[in-house]
Design a protein around this motif. Structure first.
Motif, PDB file in Angstrom:
ATOM      1  N   ALA A   1       0.843  -1.208   0.000  1.00  0.00           N
ATOM      2  CA  ALA A   1       0.000   0.000   0.000  1.00  0.00           C
ATOM      3  C   ALA A   1       0.873   1.250   0.000  1.00  0.00           C
ATOM      4  O   ALA A   1       0.575   2.222  -0.705  1.00  0.00           O
ATOM      5  N   LEU A   2       1.957   1.244   0.774  1.00  0.00           N
ATOM      6  CA  LEU A   2       2.864   2.397   0.782  1.00  0.00           C
ATOM      7  C   LEU A   2       3.476   2.603  -0.602  1.00  0.00           C
ATOM      8  O   LEU A   2       3.571   3.737  -1.081  1.00  0.00           O
ATOM      9  N   LYS A   3       3.880   1.520  -1.247  1.00  0.00           N
ATOM     10  CA  LYS A   3       4.436   1.622  -2.609  1.00  0.00           C
ATOM     11  C   LYS A   3       3.398   2.186  -3.573  1.00  0.00           C
ATOM     12  O   LYS A   3       3.710   3.023  -4.420  1.00  0.00           O
ATOM     13  N   ARG A   4       2.158   1.728  -3.444  1.00  0.00           N
ATOM     14  CA  ARG A   4       1.069   2.202  -4.306  1.00  0.00           C
ATOM     15  C   ARG A   4       0.835   3.699  -4.096  1.00  0.00           C
ATOM     16  O   ARG A   4       0.720   4.469  -5.052  1.00  0.00           O
ATOM     17  N   LEU A   5       0.804   4.139  -2.834  1.00  0.00           N
ATOM     18  CA  LEU A   5       0.605   5.562  -2.525  1.00  0.00           C
ATOM     19  C   LEU A   5       1.770   6.399  -3.044  1.00  0.00           C
ATOM     20  O   LEU A   5       1.572   7.520  -3.516  1.00  0.00           O
TER      21      LEU A   5
END
Length: 108
Positions: free
Chosen positions: A51-55
């Protein structure tokens, strides 16, 4: 405890929210969510790091490597992330209000 299905789609908003408290590494974000939820939410790293990578790819957060001790990637909100968080908080308030009205309605 909330079911995983009820939380699906809200992880990104929760991460943006805990990042609004200031820069943090991935495990620190997990700890902040756990603390804010009184221990009810304990996301696995396999949920949080993607999720952090996606954000980050979406430009809502930015990360940089911190070399103090063990190397960690520290994330912070971008201006676009702050705007997105404000929008998601507003949408959540409307959604929660609507669901509460429907679920809380007494049968006649």
């Amino acid at each position: 405890m909330a079911s995983p299905d009820a939380l699906r789609g809200h992880v990104d908003a929760m991460l943006l929210s805990v990042l609004s408290d200031g820069p943090v590494h991935g495990y620190g974000a997990i700890e902040r969510i756990r603390a804010r939820s009184g221990g009810e939410l304990d996301f696995p790293s396999g949920t949080v790091y993607p999720a952090l990578k996606r954000l980050e790819r979406r430009g809502l957060i930015e990360g940089e490597w911190e070399a103090a001790g063990r190397s960690k990637r520290v994330y912070r909100l971008t201006p676009a992330g702050e705007r997105s968080l404000a929008e998601q908080r507003s949408e959540w308030a409307l959604t929660a209000s609507l669901i509460t009205r429907v679920l809380g309605a007494a049968r006649a």
